[in-house]
Each structure stands twice: as C-alpha cells, then as structure tokens.
Write a protein that holds these residues in place. Structure first.
Motif, short mmCIF file in Angstrom:
data_model
loop_
_atom_site.label_atom_id
_atom_site.label_comp_id
_atom_site.label_asym_id
_atom_site.label_seq_id
_atom_site.Cartn_x
_atom_site.Cartn_y
_atom_site.Cartn_z
N GLY A 68 -54.72 -41.38 79.64
CA GLY A 68 -55.71 -40.57 78.92
C GLY A 68 -55.59 -39.09 79.24
O GLY A 68 -55.82 -38.23 78.39
N LEU A 69 -55.23 -38.78 80.47
CA LEU A 69 -55.06 -37.37 80.87
C LEU A 69 -54.03 -36.67 80.00
O LEU A 69 -54.21 -35.53 79.60
CB LEU A 69 -54.65 -37.30 82.34
CG LEU A 69 -54.30 -35.93 82.90
CD1 LEU A 69 -55.52 -35.02 82.90
CD2 LEU A 69 -53.74 -36.07 84.30
N TYR A 70 -52.95 -37.40 79.69
CA TYR A 70 -51.86 -36.79 78.95
C TYR A 70 -51.93 -37.02 77.44
O TYR A 70 -51.30 -36.29 76.68
CB TYR A 70 -50.52 -37.31 79.47
CG TYR A 70 -50.26 -36.88 80.89
CD1 TYR A 70 -50.01 -35.55 81.19
CD2 TYR A 70 -50.31 -37.79 81.94
CE1 TYR A 70 -49.79 -35.15 82.49
CE2 TYR A 70 -50.10 -37.40 83.25
CZ TYR A 70 -49.84 -36.07 83.51
OH TYR A 70 -49.63 -35.66 84.80
N ARG A 71 -52.67 -38.03 77.00
CA ARG A 71 -52.64 -38.41 75.59
C ARG A 71 -53.93 -38.17 74.82
O ARG A 71 -53.91 -38.16 73.60
CB ARG A 71 -52.27 -39.89 75.44
CG ARG A 71 -50.88 -40.21 75.88
CD ARG A 71 -49.92 -39.63 74.92
NE ARG A 71 -48.56 -39.97 75.29
CZ ARG A 71 -47.53 -39.40 74.74
NH1 ARG A 71 -47.67 -38.51 73.79
NH2 ARG A 71 -46.32 -39.73 75.12
N MET A 72 -55.06 -38.03 75.52
CA MET A 72 -56.35 -37.91 74.83
C MET A 72 -56.90 -36.50 74.97
O MET A 72 -57.22 -36.07 76.08
CB MET A 72 -57.35 -38.91 75.41
CG MET A 72 -57.00 -40.34 75.14
SD MET A 72 -58.06 -41.51 76.00
CE MET A 72 -59.66 -40.99 75.49
N PRO A 73 -57.04 -35.81 73.86
CA PRO A 73 -57.67 -34.49 73.95
C PRO A 73 -59.14 -34.66 74.32
O PRO A 73 -59.82 -35.56 73.85
CB PRO A 73 -57.51 -33.90 72.55
CG PRO A 73 -57.05 -35.00 71.68
CD PRO A 73 -56.60 -36.14 72.53
N GLY A 74 -59.63 -33.84 75.22
CA GLY A 74 -61.02 -33.91 75.63
C GLY A 74 -61.30 -34.95 76.69
O GLY A 74 -62.45 -35.25 76.97
N PHE A 75 -60.25 -35.51 77.30
CA PHE A 75 -60.46 -36.50 78.37
C PHE A 75 -61.18 -35.81 79.53
O PHE A 75 -60.86 -34.67 79.87
CB PHE A 75 -59.11 -37.07 78.82
CG PHE A 75 -59.23 -38.25 79.73
CD1 PHE A 75 -59.65 -39.47 79.23
CD2 PHE A 75 -58.95 -38.14 81.08
CE1 PHE A 75 -59.77 -40.57 80.07
CE2 PHE A 75 -59.06 -39.22 81.92
CZ PHE A 75 -59.48 -40.44 81.41
N PRO A 76 -62.15 -36.48 80.16
CA PRO A 76 -62.99 -35.80 81.15
C PRO A 76 -62.34 -35.62 82.53
O PRO A 76 -63.00 -35.75 83.55
CB PRO A 76 -64.21 -36.73 81.25
CG PRO A 76 -63.68 -38.07 80.95
CD PRO A 76 -62.61 -37.83 79.91
N ALA A 77 -61.08 -35.31 82.56
CA ALA A 77 -60.38 -35.01 83.81
C ALA A 77 -59.31 -33.98 83.51
O ALA A 77 -58.73 -33.98 82.43
CB ALA A 77 -59.75 -36.28 84.39
#
Length: 86
Positions: A48-57
């Motif tokens: 998610g850090l690398y693939r999801m924009p707006g991930f909470p980290a």
C-alpha cells in the motif's frame, strides 16, 4: 484520515480476514491465524505504501505497522463476532 486512506486500511483488514478463513480450511492449526494475518497485513501495508495514493504511512516502518495492525484487527473482529454470538 481521508476516505481513501480509510478504505485502504479497511481493505487490508478484509483481505487478512479472508486469509484467516483460508487458514481455517487448511491443515494448519488455528493458532497460526493471528501470526499469518499480522504478517499478511504487514506485506499488504508495504504494498500500500508504494501502490496506494493517500495511504496513511509515509515510510516503511509505519506502513508495516499499519498493515500488521490491520491484519490483527481481522482476527479481533472474528473473535468479537464469535464471543457475542456465544
């Protein structure tokens, strides 16, 4: 937390819940479910850090922690449902 961030964390929890259900159907003992959900969540958090924009980290350690806690939340949600219905 934005809606997209909450959706990403919820998605990790749902996927880890499904992983836990899969482990229940496998020959593995149930005692491994929390560990596998936590590890699966950590890996999904990293993705998610690398693939999801707006991930909470915004760094690897935070992403692993968010994912692992989301994965363990799936185990907790399962147990809450079982305890309330008992």
């Amino acid at each position: 937390m934005e809606i997209t961030a909450a959706a990403g964390v919820t998605g990790i929890t749902v996927l880890c819940y499904l992983l836990g259900l899969g482990v229940k159907l496998s020959p593995l003992e149930d005692k491994w479910i929390p560990l596998l959900c936590g590890l699966g969540g950590a890996l999904l958090g990293l993705a998610g850090l690398y693939r999801m924009p707006g991930f909470p980290a915004d760094n690897i350690l935070d992403a692993l922690a968010v994912g692992a806690l989301s994965g363990l939340a799936a185990t907790g949600a399962d147990q809450i449902g079982k305890q309330l219905s008992a």
